[in-house]
Design an enzyme around this catalytic site. Structure first.
Site, PDB file in Angstrom:
ATOM      1  N   ALA A  77       0.852  -1.189   0.000  1.00 24.86           N
ATOM      2  CA  ALA A  77       0.000   0.000   0.000  1.00 24.86           C
ATOM      3  C   ALA A  77       0.887   1.237   0.000  1.00 24.86           C
ATOM      4  O   ALA A  77       1.883   1.312   0.726  1.00 24.86           O
ATOM      5  CB  ALA A  77      -0.902   0.008   1.230  1.00 24.86           C
ATOM      6  N   LYS A  78       0.522   2.202  -0.815  1.00 21.39           N
ATOM      7  CA  LYS A  78       1.237   3.485  -0.805  1.00 21.39           C
ATOM      8  C   LYS A  78       0.613   4.302   0.328  1.00 21.39           C
ATOM      9  O   LYS A  78      -0.269   5.146   0.113  1.00 21.39           O
ATOM     10  CB  LYS A  78       1.118   4.179  -2.160  1.00 21.39           C
ATOM     11  CG  LYS A  78       2.101   5.332  -2.357  1.00 21.39           C
ATOM     12  CD  LYS A  78       2.062   5.805  -3.801  1.00 21.39           C
ATOM     13  CE  LYS A  78       2.963   7.019  -4.013  1.00 21.39           C
ATOM     14  NZ  LYS A  78       4.385   6.707  -3.856  1.00 21.39           N
ATOM     15  N   ALA A  79       1.052   3.992   1.532  1.00 19.19           N
ATOM     16  CA  ALA A  79       0.442   4.532   2.755  1.00 19.19           C
ATOM     17  C   ALA A  79       1.352   5.574   3.400  1.00 19.19           C
ATOM     18  O   ALA A  79       2.585   5.452   3.363  1.00 19.19           O
ATOM     19  CB  ALA A  79       0.163   3.412   3.743  1.00 19.19           C
TER      20      ALA A  79
END
Length: 308
Positions: free
Chosen positions: A160-162
């Site tokens: 996830a690009k979190a």
């Protein structure tokens, strides 16, 4: 000095365009305290037929994938967020732009529970040149192996690009800069090459491109673009584990990313890579990439979404 908060223009925030300076949140905003949010980095370029966002749909798809991994329900359809990104470029009269969509939890509550919180969405766009400096695109950069490791998948959900996942990257980049380098190189938990602080990495050896598999790196959209262009032009591309020693001995090494675009690496840990300058395959793929995003290359027209 002008800050990011003090600019002319407008920002898309929870379904409407508002004045840039009025796009504010409370100090008790949940994501500010706990780092739970997802975001994208997207670029628009001044193309031959007008300003176009590059691979808009792929970025929006990844935003939703990241939100799904984090159990965040985005309260808008993908088509709405696509239009919000187009509008952010158009309404701010930008011919080229960096675009930042982000989904975050608001100030409806505090504590680790998130099931009672609202997911807010913003999209901002502004002019932003070469991330690592225009001269770096030709001359290459110097990078340093970081003492920080790439987060493991299970505890950090790194696919996830979190927001919170980038704390490690910030520490690694700060360490590299303090030692006089341009960027950091992170290894994974097994000691193999993972990625830069915010970039995917490729190496070229005997004409073959190698890049870490997705068990060690983010599923980068520029990464995917370069892999596609390379294969379509007769280059073999291998996703595999890469040791630091293999990287040192490569003919060419380069970073890819929406911000970094295609940036050659001329030194790693003070070891010269290849002939110490941008290699021929790197230059070829970099030229193709810039021709593509500017609408000069007659392939993949579906990757350009014109602002109009």
């Amino acid at each position: 000095m002008q800050t990011m908060a003090d600019r002319e223009g407008s920002i898309w925030f929870d379904g409407e365009m508002i004045d840039w300076r009025e796009a504010k949140i409370h100090v008790l905003t949940h994501t500010l305290h706990y780092g739970m949010g997802v975001f994208e980095g997207v670029r628009a370029y001044k193309a031959e037929k007008g300003t176009a966002i590059f691979r808009l749909q792929a970025h929006t798809d990844r935003l939703f994938e990241s939100a799904n991994i984090m159990n965040m329900e985005i309260p808008y359809r993908k088509e709405v967020l696509n239009e919000a990104q187009l509008a952010s470029v158009r309404d701010n009269n930008l011919q080229s732009a960096y675009i930042r969509p982000m989904c975050f939890y608001g100030s409806e509550g505090m504590g680790l529970r998130a099931d009672n919180l609202q997911v807010h969405v913003m999209v901002a766009a502004w002019e932003w040149g070469a991330y690592l400096g225009k001269e770096s695109l030709e001359n290459g950069i110097r990078i340093r192996k970081s003492t920080f490791r790439k987060n493991d998948s299970h505890p950090s959900m790194y696919l996830a690009k979190a927001n919170g996942n980038y704390i490690n990257s910030m520490l690694a980049l700060d360490e590299a800069l303090r030692h006089g380098y341009d960027e950091a190189l992170l290894l994974d938990s097994k000691g193999n090459v993972a990625e830069g602080s915010g970039e995917n990495i490729f190496m070229v050896s005997d004409g073959v491109l190698y890049t870490p598999s997705l068990t060690a790196s983010l599923n980068g959209i520029t990464r995917n673009t370069i892999m596609t262009l390379a294969r379509e032009n007769g280059h073999d591309v291998v996703e595999t584990e890469i040791t630091l020693e293999q990287l040192y001995d490569a003919d060419e090494v380069f970073f890819t990313g929406t911000a970094a675009e295609v940036t050659p690496i001329r030194e790693i840990d003070d070891k010269t890579i290849g002939n110490g300058s941008r290699g021929p395959i790197t230059e070829k793929l970099q030229t193709m990439y810039f021709d593509l995003v500017h609408g000069r290359l007659d392939v993949h027209p579906e990757w350009l979404s014109y602002v109009k």
